[in-house]
Design a protein around this motif. Structure first.
Motif, short mmCIF file in Angstrom:
data_model
loop_
_atom_site.label_atom_id
_atom_site.label_comp_id
_atom_site.label_asym_id
_atom_site.label_seq_id
_atom_site.Cartn_x
_atom_site.Cartn_y
_atom_site.Cartn_z
N THR A 76 41.41 37.58 32.48
CA THR A 76 40.82 36.81 33.58
C THR A 76 40.46 35.43 33.08
N TRP A 77 40.43 34.46 34.01
CA TRP A 77 40.17 33.07 33.66
C TRP A 77 39.32 32.45 34.76
N MET A 78 38.42 31.55 34.39
CA MET A 78 37.55 30.90 35.37
C MET A 78 38.33 29.82 36.12
N ASP A 79 38.41 29.98 37.43
CA ASP A 79 39.08 29.02 38.30
C ASP A 79 38.04 28.51 39.31
N ARG A 80 37.63 27.28 39.13
CA ARG A 80 36.55 26.70 39.93
C ARG A 80 35.28 27.53 39.72
N ASP A 81 34.86 28.32 40.70
CA ASP A 81 33.60 29.06 40.56
C ASP A 81 33.81 30.56 40.55
N ARG A 82 35.02 31.02 40.30
CA ARG A 82 35.29 32.47 40.32
C ARG A 82 36.32 32.83 39.25
N HIS A 83 36.26 34.09 38.82
CA HIS A 83 37.24 34.61 37.86
C HIS A 83 38.48 35.08 38.61
N VAL A 84 39.65 34.78 38.06
CA VAL A 84 40.92 35.19 38.67
C VAL A 84 41.76 35.90 37.60
N THR A 173 54.13 43.96 34.34
CA THR A 173 53.51 44.48 35.56
C THR A 173 52.00 44.41 35.42
N ILE A 174 51.35 43.78 36.37
CA ILE A 174 49.89 43.65 36.35
C ILE A 174 49.28 44.98 36.79
N PRO A 175 48.29 45.50 36.07
CA PRO A 175 47.71 46.80 36.42
C PRO A 175 46.84 46.73 37.67
N GLU A 176 46.32 47.89 38.08
CA GLU A 176 45.40 47.93 39.21
C GLU A 176 44.05 47.34 38.80
N CYS A 177 43.19 47.13 39.81
CA CYS A 177 41.91 46.47 39.57
C CYS A 177 40.97 47.29 38.69
N LYS A 178 41.20 48.58 38.57
CA LYS A 178 40.33 49.41 37.73
C LYS A 178 40.55 49.14 36.24
N ASP A 179 41.65 48.45 35.90
CA ASP A 179 41.94 48.16 34.50
C ASP A 179 40.87 47.25 33.92
N GLN A 180 40.48 47.54 32.67
CA GLN A 180 39.40 46.80 32.01
C GLN A 180 39.69 45.31 31.88
N ARG A 181 40.97 44.94 31.81
CA ARG A 181 41.32 43.55 31.57
C ARG A 181 41.08 42.65 32.77
N ILE A 182 41.14 43.20 33.99
CA ILE A 182 41.01 42.35 35.18
C ILE A 182 39.95 42.85 36.15
N ASN A 184 36.86 42.48 36.30
CA ASN A 184 35.79 41.51 36.59
C ASN A 184 36.27 40.33 37.43
N ALA A 185 37.56 40.27 37.74
CA ALA A 185 38.06 39.20 38.60
C ALA A 185 37.43 39.32 39.99
N GLN A 186 37.19 38.19 40.64
CA GLN A 186 36.54 38.21 41.95
C GLN A 186 37.35 39.02 42.96
N GLY A 192 36.30 46.60 45.10
CA GLY A 192 35.49 47.71 44.61
C GLY A 192 35.74 48.12 43.18
N SER A 193 36.24 47.22 42.34
CA SER A 193 36.56 47.59 40.97
C SER A 193 35.31 47.95 40.16
N LEU A 194 34.15 47.39 40.53
CA LEU A 194 32.91 47.66 39.78
C LEU A 194 32.02 48.69 40.48
N TRP A 195 32.47 49.29 41.57
CA TRP A 195 31.64 50.24 42.33
C TRP A 195 31.54 51.57 41.61
#
Length: 625
Positions: A76-84, A173-182, A184-186, A192-195
């Motif tokens: 993930t990388w900070m883009d303006r005010d959010r992580h992408v 192939t980019i993994p699903e949002c549950k993957d630890q690497r992404i 925290n992206a907005q 619901g990745s952090l739920w």
């Protein structure tokens, strides 16, 4: 009538809104875009970036070699005010001499799900093959990506060759949002990745009621709590209403339930109706006890069935072991010391080191007497190259000893030169006090080799990590070719004049297999020498051409009186020996090759030059030395 028109108008407006929503969704579904580039760096201030455009191509022999991957990382990388979520693509230039022709690099990334793509050209010219930190030049690109999308990444140096290409390609192939690497992206947080719901589901005092409690999520206002059952409706809705802990009571007839698992369906901003459900088993559920009983009975039934099948199977006729199972491994102990004459070409200083380490391994580990020109320079200086070779050949012919021919690029090139091709002068031959020993060796040995009765005296081999079968001259393809060090044990059994495979048993020698030969000191030194030359070849793809000397360079080498005398001796001997070679015609040689190896291509037979051509070209080539 008016009522019908109003209904029709309502459906039309609804359809238009749905289409606009879908269009907006599809346009924002792919967010592939460049976030950052790493071009300018210490020692490379002239690097610029632009959109891709067509570039002129140059002849392949003038084009630079391709780049190499350094890493392709998902983070993930900070883009303006959010992580992408991003992909960080990093590549590096080869460390060879072709860096002079590089004018930049081009990278293209394609989203295979939407066919969207981005393309960037890096424009630069590097002053040296390494950067000021003595490392290879490295370039990077950060691209915003979507979860669960597949991307094809292509990188190449410019200008490209007019024929073929040196491109490198990677598919990620980019993994699903549950993957630890992404996670925290907005975007992933809004899905619901952090739920973490921390669900509890228990029976109340009245067994037909189930109390469900769970933590709410930041980006979901509505939740559907249910127990999935085909014949029973058991669900309820609950709203967040700024609460962190929610609860709901389900009224279900437990005796009609087929499972005891409660599910919670959230409704996040992006996934909406397709959001992943959270699950939890119900505590003290009566249906779970019945399921355990059924599973226990099923397990007992399967165990009894397996026992009966095994019992019936063992009553059948006894099975007989296969021929492979009958064979037993037998450790073979070397009892007699053998001698082997090693023939090779001085292709490179590193290859010379391999030959020396290989000879040391044969002597120290295998107990073999090795005859090598590099180790017998005193006697060779007295006798001369032809007399030295002929004396050892006669000694081997009167015994069961062997001649080992190590094939390499130099062996193939010198054989072609003997058949009328371009003359070959190698740097190491010019620097060696004994000069080129391979050409007189081939002149002396080939006429005897092509007679089938002499095959057993000769062993043809090559080092697979640094050479290939293409380096073997066509006459030597008549017999078995061995791959070192993978098939070294077979080679050593040939040296011992012993069969490895016999009826009912297979012989082996401890410490000579491919995965064990390097466990002794001499084997370790040999492996290190092979690995050093292999790495050198990767960094210098045109190494063999760099070792070739032009005639002008050769004339600058001072020839001693002794070497001149040796060349006169070689030429005199060739005139005598090659006259006897004329009895083996070109047709006879070609028939031998076709009989033993019917798959050989007709294009290769030009290497089997006739005896007269062989005579004239070889004498002419040695005179040039």
């Amino acid at each position: 009538m008016i009522y019908i028109i109003m209904i029709s108008l309502s459906f039309f407006i609804f359809g238009m809104m749905a289409e606009l929503t879908a269009s907006s969704s599809s346009s924002s579904s792919s967010s592939l875009r460049i976030l950052d580039v790493v071009c300018k760096q210490k020692g490379l201030d002239n690097c610029t970036v632009s959109n891709c455009s067509n570039m002129d191509k140059i002849p392949r022999q003038n084009a630079a070699t391709g780049p190499e991957w350094d890493s392709v990382q998902i983070t993930t990388w900070m883009d303006r005010d959010r992580h992408v979520p991003v992909v960080n693509v990093t590549w590096k230039l080869q460390g060879d001499g072709s860096f002079h022709t590089i004018r930049g690099s081009e990278i293209k990334i394609i989203d295979e799900n939407t066919n969207q793509n981005v393309c960037v050209q890096f424009h630069y010219s590097v002053p040296d093959s390494l950067n000021p930190n003595y490392k290879r030049w490295t370039f990077s690109l950060y691209v915003v990506v979507e979860p669960k999308h597949t991307y094809t990444i292509t990188v190449f140096n410019i200008p490209e060759p007019d024929k073929g290409h040196y491109r490198i390609v990677n598919q990620t192939t980019i993994p699903e949002c549950k993957d630890q690497r992404i996670k925290n992206a907005q975007l992933c947080q809004e899905n619901g990745s952090l739920w973490d719901p921390r669900i509890t589901a228990t029976l109340t005092e009245k067994n037909d009621f189930i109390l469900v409690e769970f933590d709410s999520a930041e980006y979901s206002e509505d939740y559907l709590v249910f127990i999935q059952n085909s014949s029973l409706k058991c669900h309820d809705w609950v709203k967040k209403e700024n609460r962190s802990r929610l609860n709901v009571t389900l009224e279900c007839v437990l005796s009609q339930l087929s499972q005891c698992e409660v599910k919670i369906q959230p409704y996040f901003l992006h996934c909406s109706n397709n959001c992943e459900c959270a699950k939890e088993n119900i505590t003290s559920c009566p249906c779970s006890r019945s399921i355990k009983i059924c599973m226990g009975l099923l397990l007992i039934f399967v165990s009894v069935l397996v026992y009966l099948i095994q019992k019936a199977f063992h009553r059948g006729p006894p099975t007989t072991p296969t021929s492979a199972e009958k064979q037993q491994l037998e450790v073979f102990h070397v009892q007699e010391r053998k001698r082997v004459l090693v023939i090779y070409s001085l292709d490179h200083l590193l290859y010379k080191n391999i030959v020396l380490k290989f000879s040391a391994f044969l002597a120290a580990k295998c107990g073999t007497d090795v005859v090598l020109d590099l180790l017998d320079s005193a006697r060779l200086g007295v006798l001369g190259s032809i007399q030295w070779l002929e004396w050892h050949k006669e000694q081997i012919e009167r015994s069961s000893d062997k001649i080992l021919i190590l094939c390499s690029k130099g062996v193939q090139a010198k054989w072609r030169a003997m058949c009328g091709g371009k003359q070959v002068f190698l740097r190491e031959d010019a620097l060696s006090p004994i000069g080129d020993m391979l050409t007189p060796s081939l002149t002396l040995l080939v006429p005897y080799f092509i007679r089938s009765a002499s095959f057993e005296k000769y062993i043809v081999a090559y080092f697979d990590d640094i050479c290939s079968e293409d380096d073997i001259p066509l006459p030597f393809k008549i017999t078995v070719r061995y791959n070192l060090m993978k098939q070294f044990e077979e080679v050593f059994f040939r040296i011992l004049n012993t069969e490895k495979h016999e009826p009912g048993r297979v012989k082996q020698i401890d410490g000579l297999s491919e995965d064990k030969y390097h466990e002794c000191p001499s084997g370790s030194a040999l492996r290190d020498a092979i690995e050093a030359f292999r790495k050198y070849q990767l960094e210098h793809p045109y190494w063999f051409q760099e070792e070739l000397l032009e005639c002008s360079e050769l004339e600058d080498q001072e020839a001693t009186d002794e070497s001149a005398e040796n060349k006169r001796t070689v030429i005199d001997h060739l005139t005598c020996v090659l006259n006897s070679v004329q009895i083996v015609s070109e047709m006879e040689i070609q028939k031998s090759v076709v009989t033993v190896n019917k798959k050989g291509s007709a294009g290769e037979t030009h290497q089997l030059c006739s005896a007269l051509e062989f005579n004239s070209h070889t004498v002419e080539g040695i005179q040039l030395l």
